[in-house]
Design an enzyme around this catalytic site. Structure first.
Site, PDB file in Angstrom:
ATOM      1  N   HIS A 345      50.210  36.095  35.504  1.00 37.41           N
ATOM      2  CA  HIS A 345      50.281  35.227  36.680  1.00 37.41           C
ATOM      3  C   HIS A 345      49.342  35.753  37.753  1.00 37.41           C
ATOM      4  O   HIS A 345      49.187  36.954  37.891  1.00 37.41           O
ATOM      5  CB  HIS A 345      51.717  35.190  37.234  1.00 37.41           C
ATOM      6  CG  HIS A 345      51.972  34.020  38.095  1.00 37.41           C
ATOM      7  ND1 HIS A 345      51.711  34.025  39.442  1.00 37.41           N
ATOM      8  CD2 HIS A 345      52.430  32.783  37.791  1.00 37.41           C
ATOM      9  CE1 HIS A 345      52.009  32.838  39.930  1.00 37.41           C
ATOM     10  NE2 HIS A 345      52.451  32.053  38.957  1.00 37.41           N
ATOM     11  N   ASP A 401      56.647  29.483  32.201  1.00 39.31           N
ATOM     12  CA  ASP A 401      56.387  28.629  31.049  1.00 39.31           C
ATOM     13  C   ASP A 401      56.783  29.255  29.714  1.00 39.31           C
ATOM     14  O   ASP A 401      56.763  28.585  28.697  1.00 39.31           O
ATOM     15  CB  ASP A 401      54.892  28.248  31.012  1.00 39.31           C
ATOM     16  CG  ASP A 401      54.521  27.370  32.190  1.00 39.31           C
ATOM     17  OD1 ASP A 401      55.304  26.468  32.512  1.00 39.31           O
ATOM     18  OD2 ASP A 401      53.458  27.596  32.799  1.00 39.31           O
TER      19      ASP A 401
HETATM   20  N1  CMC Z   1      47.390  37.350  27.984  1.00 41.79           N
HETATM   21  C1  CMC Z   1      46.595  38.432  27.853  1.00 41.79           C
HETATM   22  N2  CMC Z   1      45.922  38.982  28.884  1.00 41.79           N
HETATM   23  C2  CMC Z   1      46.074  38.409  30.075  1.00 41.79           C
HETATM   24  C3  CMC Z   1      46.882  37.290  30.278  1.00 41.79           C
HETATM   25  C4  CMC Z   1      47.558  36.759  29.159  1.00 41.79           C
HETATM   26  N3  CMC Z   1      48.346  35.681  29.270  1.00 41.79           N
HETATM   27  N4  CMC Z   1      46.843  36.924  31.568  1.00 41.79           N
HETATM   28  C5  CMC Z   1      46.022  37.789  32.178  1.00 41.79           C
HETATM   29  N5  CMC Z   1      45.551  38.688  31.272  1.00 41.79           N
HETATM   30  C6  CMC Z   1      44.638  39.792  31.524  1.00 41.79           C
HETATM   31  C7  CMC Z   1      43.217  39.290  31.588  1.00 41.79           C
HETATM   32  O1  CMC Z   1      42.604  39.296  30.341  1.00 41.79           O
HETATM   33  C8  CMC Z   1      42.593  40.243  32.571  1.00 41.79           C
HETATM   34  O2  CMC Z   1      42.328  41.437  31.892  1.00 41.79           O
HETATM   35  P1  CMC Z   1      40.985  42.286  32.269  1.00 41.79           P
HETATM   36  O3  CMC Z   1      41.198  42.713  33.680  1.00 41.79           O
HETATM   37  O4  CMC Z   1      40.964  43.370  31.277  1.00 41.79           O
HETATM   38  O5  CMC Z   1      39.850  41.322  32.121  1.00 41.79           O
HETATM   39  C9  CMC Z   1      43.729  40.527  33.561  1.00 41.79           C
HETATM   40  O6  CMC Z   1      44.935  40.316  32.824  1.00 41.79           O
HETATM   41  C10 CMC Z   1      43.711  39.598  34.767  1.00 41.79           C
HETATM   42  O7  CMC Z   1      43.700  38.282  34.281  1.00 41.79           O
HETATM   43  P2  CMC Z   1      42.997  37.060  34.999  1.00 41.79           P
HETATM   44  O8  CMC Z   1      42.618  36.050  33.970  1.00 41.79           O
HETATM   45  O9  CMC Z   1      41.941  37.545  35.923  1.00 41.79           O
HETATM   46  O10 CMC Z   1      44.206  36.522  35.837  1.00 41.79           O
HETATM   47  P3  CMC Z   1      44.229  35.191  36.684  1.00 41.79           P
HETATM   48  O11 CMC Z   1      45.021  35.485  37.875  1.00 41.79           O
HETATM   49  O12 CMC Z   1      42.870  34.649  36.882  1.00 41.79           O
HETATM   50  O13 CMC Z   1      44.988  34.169  35.717  1.00 41.79           O
HETATM   51  C11 CMC Z   1      46.676  33.062  34.579  1.00 41.79           C
HETATM   52  C12 CMC Z   1      46.326  33.888  35.790  1.00 41.79           C
HETATM   53  C13 CMC Z   1      48.107  32.560  34.697  1.00 41.79           C
HETATM   54  C14 CMC Z   1      45.758  31.846  34.487  1.00 41.79           C
HETATM   55  C15 CMC Z   1      46.541  33.933  33.315  1.00 41.79           C
HETATM   56  O14 CMC Z   1      47.460  34.990  33.377  1.00 41.79           O
HETATM   57  C16 CMC Z   1      46.713  33.143  32.029  1.00 41.79           C
HETATM   58  O15 CMC Z   1      45.756  32.551  31.553  1.00 41.79           O
HETATM   59  N6  CMC Z   1      47.955  33.127  31.442  1.00 41.79           N
HETATM   60  C17 CMC Z   1      48.210  32.321  30.268  1.00 41.79           C
HETATM   61  C18 CMC Z   1      48.452  30.882  30.641  1.00 41.79           C
HETATM   62  C19 CMC Z   1      49.777  30.706  31.316  1.00 41.79           C
HETATM   63  O16 CMC Z   1      50.800  31.167  30.857  1.00 41.79           O
HETATM   64  N7  CMC Z   1      49.779  29.959  32.430  1.00 41.79           N
HETATM   65  C20 CMC Z   1      50.984  29.660  33.206  1.00 41.79           C
HETATM   66  C21 CMC Z   1      50.938  30.306  34.536  1.00 41.79           C
HETATM   67  S1  CMC Z   1      52.508  30.360  35.395  1.00 41.79           S
HETATM   68  C22 CMC Z   1      53.028  28.769  35.666  1.00 41.79           C
HETATM   69  C23 CMC Z   1      52.062  27.835  36.219  1.00 41.79           C
HETATM   70  O17 CMC Z   1      51.311  28.126  37.133  1.00 41.79           O
HETATM   71  O18 CMC Z   1      52.068  26.730  35.719  1.00 41.79           O
END
Ligand code: CMC
Length: 466
Positions: A345, A401
């Protein structure tokens, strides 16, 4: 209260006790004070850390894993409140009195009749459409009916057609006894004169009520059309949650299903400046209108990085297929640096409190549901594996989710309906935040850093080589 629903309340309260044991919820001072513009903050890509406005609606303490709506923590709202009460709270700022709640519920019931919108929607191939696209379309149609009759003396072809139809059901405005358009935020004169006055006008809230109730009816209608059934009219004797399930399934849910659906709706109602809320607010900040701004929220919510993750989680659990396969599947996913759906998140760097509530609800429901039980076993094993690999180092935990899909599927709801159900609930947050923001509106307009070139000479097309 039904005995089994008491058990559900106990599950919520034990989730709260667990959260309290593991963490505290003192607010972060830097994120809970009035803004003095211009504000200094460190902004990361994707506007991470950017402060866009002040709000009294909700607060996400990402470091501690707490979620607050208007001062009340999410666990207490889930344990003691209802979705109608929470929607009222988000919109109006305080919990309703009995009398106000009754009148609010009556309004939602009246507005859940959207016969003309449903009729218009059914002229599209809804059964072949992405349900979120159909929901967004339906939301625009809800607006269209009112804006068509809004301009003095002008009656659109659509409205003429509907009123000329012998089977026509009276305009949606009639149950409320109003002759004019419900939505009045977008009257041009009003815009120029005084945005604030027009917003405080009751009809602004009427559109919010119309959307909260109408989007639920739309989601249910879309579900039924997809499965070859006619949409159902709302059942006025039921609560919002029970009526939603009734309009989807055609069966009045039992008290436990109703209670769980109510909690799920409460949990999804608002969540800070998430992408869909921000999308709604950006659209509203141009003084577009609330129907289109909620439509933008629906569009943003659809993506798998946001609300679409709930459906993606179930697909992922199906793909994993068995507890035995969790380890090799996860190893592969981590090696490929895949995002694991339902984890991580932007704000939470602790366990998402919504997942704390949903996990035991999923477990409760899956006791009597073989498919749900199978999903849950895989999910628990996956959570363990992800925790070992990513929780400590990257602070990645299950989000809302991860378990919601198991709850929905254990209630017999199909995966393609999960994200529309998320949208149904979030309309309360979108409308409340739009209404709040427009009180001190300033158009959203960030800048991009230009990294292109300058001083290029224009070359006529016949002289270009590549
Ligand atoms: N699985 C594996 N690694 C992850 C995940 C994940 N679900 N989420 C974040 N990371 C890692 C990412 O690879 C990165 O690692 P590094 O620093 O080594 O590159 C680090 O954690 C930071 O991730 P980010 O992509 O910069 O984080 P963000 O804040 O841009 O993205 C997010 C947040 C929710 C889009 C992302 O965590 C994600 O894609 N999660 C999976 C999709 C998901 O479950 N979405 C629902 C979100 S909650 C409810 C809602 O808003 O609807």
């Amino acid at each position: 209260m039904h005995d089994n629903t008491k058990e559900i309340t106990k599950l919520v309260l034990s989730a709260k006790a667990k959260a309290l044991k593991e963490t505290s919820h003192e607010p972060e001072p830097e994120l809970t004070q009035p803004i003095k513009w211009p504000v200094s903050c460190t902004v990361g890509p994707g506007l991470e850390g950017a402060i866009a406005c002040e709000t009294g609606i909700g607060y996400v303490n990402g470091a501690k894993g707490w979620l607050i709506y208007r001062g009340y923590n999410i666990f207490d709202l889930c344990a003691y409140s209802t979705y109608e009460e929470v929607a009222y709270l988000l919109l109006y700022g305080s919990l309703p009195t009995l009398k106000r709640l009754e009148s609010f519920k009556k309004k939602l019931m009246q507005y859940s009749h959207i016969p003309n919108t449903k009729r218009l929607l059914m002229s599209f191939p809804v059964e072949q459409m992405n349900p979120m696209a159909a929901l967004r379309l339906g939301t625009s149609l809800m607006r269209q009916e009112f804006t068509d009759v809004e301009a003095d003396g002008y009656v659109s072809e659509t409205v003429k057609m509907i009123s000329a139809d012998e089977d026509s059901i009276p305009m949606e405005t009639k149950p409320m006894g109003e002759k004019h358009a419900i939505y009045e935020f977008d009257s041009k004169l009003e815009r120029e004169k005084s945005i604030k006055d027009s917003l405080l006008h009751a009809t602004g809230y009427e559109s919010c009520h119309h959307l909260i109730a109408g989007v639920a009816s739309l989601a249910a209608a879309i579900a039924r059309i997809r499965y070859g059934h006619m949409p159902l009219e709302p059942n006025l004797d039921l609560s919002f949650a029970a009526n939603l399930l009734y309009m989807i399934n055609g069966v009045v849910p039992n008290p436990v299903e109703e209670r769980i659906m109510d909690i799920v709706l409460i949990l999804h109602a608002d969540h800070g400046m998430n992408a869909s809320t921000f999308a709604s607010m950006v659209v509203a900040s141009t003084l577009s209108d609330i129907y289109l701004s909620v439509g933008s929220g629906i569009a943003a919510l659809q993506g798998p990085l946001h609300g679409g993750a709930n459906e993606a989680v179930i697909n992922m659990l199906k793909e994993i297929g068995s507890v035995k396969n969790v380890k090799p599947w996860l190893e592969k996913a981590l090696a490929k640096k895949m995002k694991i759906m339902g984890f991580g998140h932007r704000v939470y760097k602790a366990y998402d409190p919504r997942a704390r509530v949903l996990a035991p609800l999923a477990a409760y429901l899956s006791k009597n549901n073989t498919e749900g039980a199978k999903f849950l076993k895989i999910a628990k094993a996956l959570e363990k594996g992800v925790a070992a690999a990513l929780s400590k180092e990257k602070k990645i935990f299950p989000n809302v989710d991860f378990y919601s899909g198991i709850v929905y599927s254990s209630m017999g709801l199909p995966p393609e309906l999960f994200t529309p159900l998320f949208a149904v609930s979030r309309v309360a947050g979108w409308t409340a935040r739009v209404e709040e923001y427009l009180r001190h509106n300033r158009i959203f307009r960030p800048r991009a850093m230009y990294t292109g070139t300058f001083d290029k000479r224009y070359r006529p097309i016949e002289k270009r080589k590549n």
